[in-house]
Motif scaffolding. Structure first.
Motif, mmCIF file in Angstrom:
data_model
loop_
_atom_site.group_PDB
_atom_site.id
_atom_site.type_symbol
_atom_site.label_atom_id
_atom_site.label_comp_id
_atom_site.label_asym_id
_atom_site.label_seq_id
_atom_site.Cartn_x
_atom_site.Cartn_y
_atom_site.Cartn_z
ATOM 1 N N THR A 233 0.844 -1.190 0.000
ATOM 2 C CA THR A 233 0.000 0.000 0.000
ATOM 3 C C THR A 233 0.884 1.246 0.000
ATOM 4 O O THR A 233 1.989 1.244 0.548
ATOM 5 C CB THR A 233 -0.911 0.045 1.240
ATOM 6 O OG1 THR A 233 -0.102 0.026 2.400
ATOM 7 C CG2 THR A 233 -1.861 -1.147 1.255
ATOM 8 N N THR A 234 0.399 2.258 -0.623
ATOM 9 C CA THR A 234 1.119 3.527 -0.670
ATOM 10 C C THR A 234 0.297 4.579 0.048
ATOM 11 O O THR A 234 -0.883 4.769 -0.266
ATOM 12 C CB THR A 234 1.354 3.959 -2.129
ATOM 13 O OG1 THR A 234 2.093 2.928 -2.777
ATOM 14 C CG2 THR A 234 2.117 5.267 -2.169
ATOM 15 N N ARG A 235 0.903 5.225 1.021
ATOM 16 C CA ARG A 235 0.186 6.261 1.763
ATOM 17 C C ARG A 235 0.200 7.563 0.965
ATOM 18 O O ARG A 235 1.268 8.033 0.564
ATOM 19 C CB ARG A 235 0.856 6.464 3.121
ATOM 20 C CG ARG A 235 0.081 7.408 4.054
ATOM 21 C CD ARG A 235 0.587 7.284 5.472
ATOM 22 N NE ARG A 235 1.971 7.728 5.615
ATOM 23 C CZ ARG A 235 2.329 8.926 6.087
ATOM 24 N NH1 ARG A 235 1.400 9.791 6.450
ATOM 25 N NH2 ARG A 235 3.586 9.254 6.219
ATOM 26 N N GLN B 146 -0.759 11.610 0.744
ATOM 27 C CA GLN B 146 -0.856 12.682 1.721
ATOM 28 C C GLN B 146 -0.880 14.013 0.991
ATOM 29 O O GLN B 146 -0.312 14.154 -0.099
ATOM 30 C CB GLN B 146 0.369 12.613 2.654
ATOM 31 C CG GLN B 146 0.231 13.374 3.943
ATOM 32 C CD GLN B 146 1.466 13.160 4.830
ATOM 33 O OE1 GLN B 146 2.399 12.447 4.488
ATOM 34 N NE2 GLN B 146 1.462 13.807 5.984
#
Lengths: 562, 154
Positions: free
Chosen positions: B2-4, B6
C-alpha cells in the motif's frame, strides 16, 4: 533596526557578460523577394531553410570534392550549453539548419535561443532569448528548426507559438505576434518561409488534438494576412472526409516543417501532419483531409489550389510534413516526396497528379500502395487492447529530416530508417493539452537498420550505405560531388555522390538530428553541422534514447593551404 | 503493498523539506510561499522577491502574475551569502549580482501563460533551493486561438 542594503542596481541582459559583440553587419537588409527567388545564384550564402525555394538542399559550392574530403577538419565550434530549468530537460535537441548571409550565421537553438555568429570563426555577435514556459505540451522535445531572413530582419517561431521578427543587426525584437494557443496544446517549431512580403509559418500540436493551420504575416508589421486550417469545418471542401460530430475540431494536420515554393506557378507546397487521434481510426471514419497530405497553397490568399493525400485515413502516425522537393524532368514540373509510410512519391506539381510511387525502405508491412496510388491497409491497430506490429514504425521510413537532390547527378539522397513498432489501441476521451494518441506505443529497440540511399527520379535505387541504426539527419548535396549527413551516434560524414563511398567522418560528440548547410566566405567553403541529440528519440530511435546530449554547431573546412 | 497518499504541503512540512538541512541538505524547490504581483495604473506589474536568511529560498518562491506583460521586481538579498538573481525575460535573461544584504531591481517581460523559472545562478544555489517559479495566468489573445467549439480541459 533597518538594514542598510548594498545597492545592487538594475538587472541587465545576461548576454552582456557573454563576450558577444552586440551587433552584426546589416547583411539581410537587401534580401527581398527577388534575391530569395534566385538564392542558388549566391552559392556563398545559405539564405533559406532548404538553401533555395525548391527544397533541393543542393549547393553550387564545389571546393570540397571526393579527392580532398578526407582533409576536412573543424574550423570552429559554437556551444550554447543548457543552463537552469527549461522545458524538455531530457528532450532538448539541436535541430536547426544554419542560415548564412555574407559571412554572418543566423542560428536558432532550443528554448527560444537565436544567435548571430561570425561565420568564419564562430564569435557570437548577438543573441536573443524568447522565454518559453516550462510546462508546454511538447510531443517531441524542446526544439526549433531554424530562422528565415529578409528585409533586415530575422524571423523565428517560439515554442509558445509566437512568430517574432528580430533586427538582424542587433537581435532586438521588432515585432512579436502570438499565433497559437498553448493551453490547447499548440506549439511551434517550424523554420519560417519568406514569400513575397510575407512570412509563412505553421503550428505544432498534432499529438494533442489541435486543428492544424498555416499562417502568413506581414514582414514589416507582423499583421496576419491569412490563416488556412488544414482540417475543414463542416460544409467546407473536404469536410465530407470527416464524420459528423467534433472530430474535425481536433483533427490534427499540423504544418510543422517548412514548405517549398515555385515562384513561376506561384504555389507554396506544404506538408501536413497526422490526424488526431493518431492510432484510433474508428472515431474519425473517412480519409481525414487534409492530414498526411501536400497542399498547394496560393501565397496571396492562403487558398488551397490542390492537394494530394499520401496516407488517407492514417492509422500509423505517418505525418507527411517532410519536404516536397521541386525538380524538372522531361520538361515536366515535378515534386518529389519521401513519406514516412515508406513510399517515394513523384507528383506533377502543376495539378497534383501522381506520376509515380515506389517503395524506398526494405520493410513495409502496414499496407501497400500500388503504382496507380491505390492504398491498401494491411496491419493496423483495429481492435482495442490488441497489439499489432508493423514497419515502418511511427518514426517513418524517413523522419522529418530531409532528403537532398542534386541536379548534377539527377539523384535524390535519402536518410532511411528501417525500424518497426508495436501499437496497442487504447481509446481516450479528448481533453485539451493532454496527449491524444489513443494507443500505447513501443518502438523496436532491436532488429533495425539505417541507410543513406541514392535514388534516381524514377525511384530506382542507385546505391546505399548501411548503418547499424536508422539514419535521421538531413542530407546536403553539393556541386563538388560530395554529399554530407550525420549519424545518430555523432559522426558527421562525407560520401561520394556518385558511388556512395564514405570519404571522411568526424565524431562530434552527440547525435546529429539536424540539417547541415554549406556556405563560403572569402573563397573558403564551410560545412556547418548542428550536433545535439534528444527530441522524440522514444518515437524514432529508442535504442539510442540514452545518447549524449549536445549543444554544438561544428563547422568544417579544408585546411587553408588546400 | 500500500502507498500512503498525503497532502503535499502537509507532507513537505512533516518531512522537513521546507527547511534547509533537515530531511535533506537543501529545500524542496518552490516549497516556500506564494506571492501575487500587483498591477499598477502605469500598466506594470510589481512584486518583491527576497532571499530569506539561512534558508536558501526565495520569498515568494511562487510569484503569480495575473497575465503576460511587463513586471518590475524589487529584489532583496537578506542573506549573509552572496547570490546572483537570474530572471526570465524576453530578449535576454536578466542578471543581477546580489552581494550579501543587497537590493536591486529587475524588469522583465513574459508574453503568455505558463510556468517560468527564476533562480540564483552561482554556486549550487539552484540545487539547494534558490529556484522559484513565475506563474503567468491568463490566455493567449483571441486572434491566436483555434477556430473551433470549446473543448474539454482536464
Amino acid at each position: 533596526m533597518t538594514t542598510e542594503y548594498v545597492d545592487a542596481g538594475t538587472a541587465t541582459n545576461q548576454g552582456e557578460f557573454s563576450g558577444m559583440t552586440g551587433s552584426a553587419p546589416p547583411v539581410t537588409r537587401d534580401i527581398a523577394a527577388e534575391r530569395l527567388r534566385d538564392a542558388r545564384s549566391e552559392p556563398q550564402n545559405w539564405m533559406t531553410y532548404y538553401g533555395a525555394y525548391d527544397g533541393q538542399r543542393f549547393s553550387r559550392l564545389d571546393q570540397i570534392t571526393p579527392d580532398n574530403a578526407h582533409r576536412l577538419a573543424p574550423a570552429w565550434i559554437f556551444q550554447s550549453g543548457s543552463a537552469g530549468t527549461h522545458a524538455g530537460e531530457s528532450t532538448y535537441a539541436f535541430e536547426a539548419a544554419p542560415i548564412v548571409v555574407d559571412g554572418v550565421m543566423f542560428l536558432a537553438g532550443w528554448d527560444g535561443w537565436v544567435w548571430a555568429l561570425d561565420a568564419t570563426n564562430g564569435h557570437q555577435l548577438w543573441r536573443y532569448k524568447h522565454e518559453v514556459p516550462t510546462d508546454l505540451s511538447l510531443c517531441c522535445g524542446n526544439v526549433n528548426r531554424g530562422v528565415a531572413v529578409a528585409h533586415g530582419k530575422v524571423y523565428v517561431v517560439t515554442l509558445n507559438a509566437h512568430v517574432v521578427a528580430l533586427d538582424a543587426a542587433t537581435g532586438a525584437c521588432v515585432w512579436d505576434t502570438a499565433y497559437g494557443d498553448v493551453r490547447a496544446g499548440e506549439s511551434a517549431t517550424v523554420a519560417p518561409l519568406v514569400v513575397k512580403d510575407m512570412v509563412i509559418v505553421g503550428s505544432s500540436g498534432g499529438e494533442f488534438g489541435v486543428r492544424g493551420h498555416l499562417d502568413a504575416f506581414d514582414l514589416e508589421t507582423g499583421e496576419r494576412r491569412w490563416r488556412t486550417y488544414m482540417v475543414p469545418r463542416p460544409g467546407e471542401p473536404g469536410s465530407e472526409t470527416w464524420p459528423d460530430g467534433e472530430e474535425w475540431a481536433r483533427g490534427g494536420g499540423n504544418c510543422w516543417i517548412t514548405g517549398t515554393y515555385d515562384p513561376e506557378l506561384d504555389l507554396v507546397y506544404w506538408g501536413t501532419g497526422n490526424p488526431s487521434p493518431d492510432f484510433d481510426g474508428e472515431v474519425r471514419e473517412g480519409d481525414n483531409l487534409h492530414t498526411d497530405s501536400v497542399v498547394a497553397v496560393e501565397p496571396d490568399t492562403g487558398a488551397i489550389r490542390w492537394h494530394y493525400q499520401y496516407t488517407p485515413h492514417d492509422l500509423w502516425d505517418y505525418d507527411s510534413n517532410m519536404e516536397n522537393i521541386l525538380f524538372e524532368s522531361d520538361g515536366r514540373r515535378l515534386l518529389g516526396h519521401f513519406d514516412k509510410n515508406g513510399y517515394f512519391f513523384v507528383l506533377d506539381r502543376t495539378d497534383g497528379t501522381l506520376v509515380s510511387v515506389t517503395p524506398f525502405v526494405d520493410r513495409i508491412t502496414w499496407g501497400e500502395i500500388s503504382p496507380d496510388g491505390t492504398v491498401t491497409p494491411k496491419v493496423y491497430p483495429a481492435d482495442e487492447g490488441e497489439p499489432v506490429h508493423f514497419w515502418p514504425g511511427p518514426g517513418g521510413g524517413k523522419e522529418w529530416t530531409h532528403a537532398a537532390y542534386s541536379p548534377d547527378t539527377g539523384l535524390f539522397y535519402v536518410p532511411v530508417q528501417d525500424v518497426g513498432a508495436t501499437i496497442t489501441r487504447r481509446r481516450q476521451d479528448f481533453k485539451e493539452s493532454v496527449p491524444y494518441w489513443s494507443a500505447s506505443v513501443a518502438v523496436d529497440t532491436e532488429d533495425m537498420a539505417g541507410y543513406l540511399m541514392a535514388f534516381d527520379t524514377s525511384g530506382r535505387e542507385v546505391w546505399r550505405w548501411h548503418n547499424e541504426v536508422p539514419m535521421c539527419a538531413s542530407v546536403l548535396a553539393t556541386a563538388g560531388g560530395v554529399v554530407f549527413t550525420g549519424r545518430p551516434t555523432g559522426e558527421v560524414g562525407a560520401w561520394d555522390a556518385r558511388t556512395g563511398e564514405l570519404l571522411w567522418e568526424f565524431q562530434t560528440g552527440s547525435g546529429i538530428h539536424s540539417s547541415p548547410t554549406t556556405y563560403s566566405v572569402d573563397g573558403r567553403q564551410y560545412v556547418a553541422v548542428p550536433s545535439g541529440w534528444g527530441s522524440w528519440a522514444d518515437g524514432f530511435l529508442p535504442g539510442l534514447i540514452g545518447g549524449s546530449h549536445g549543444d554544438a554547431v561544428v563547422v568544417f573546412a579544408l585546411p587553408e593551404d588546400r | 503493498m500500500t502507498t500512503r497518499l498525503q497532502d503535499v504541503s502537509q507532507a513537505v512540512d512533516e518531512l522537513g523539506l521546507d527547511r534547509k538541512n533537515r530531511a535533506a541538505i537543501g529545500r524542496l524547490t518552490a516549497s516556500g510561499s506564494v506571492g501575487y504581483a500587483t498591477e499598477d495604473a502605469d500598466g506594470w506589474m510589481r512584486a518583491r522577491v527576497r532571499i530569506v536568511p539561512d534558508q536558501m529560498i526565495w520569498e515568494p518562491s511562487i510569484l503569480v502574475l495575473p497575465h503576460g506583460g511587463d513586471a518590475e521586481l524589487d529584489v532583496v538579498n537578506d542573506d549573509a551569502g552572496t547570490h546572483a538573481a537570474l530572471f526570465p525575460s524576453n530578449g535576454d535573461r536578466q542578471f543581477l549580482p546580489l552581494p550579501s544584504y543587497s537590493r536591486g531591481t529587475a524588469r522583465i517581460n513574459l508574453d503568455g501563460p505558463g510556468l517560468y523559472w527564476f533562480s540564483s545562478a552561482i554556486g549550487n544555489d539552484q540545487g539547494s533551493g534558490l529556484r522559484g517559479v513565475i506563474l503567468v495566468l491568463g490566455d493567449v489573445p483571441d486572434h491566436a486561438r483555434l477556430d473551433r467549439p470549446d473543448q474539454p480541459r482536464p
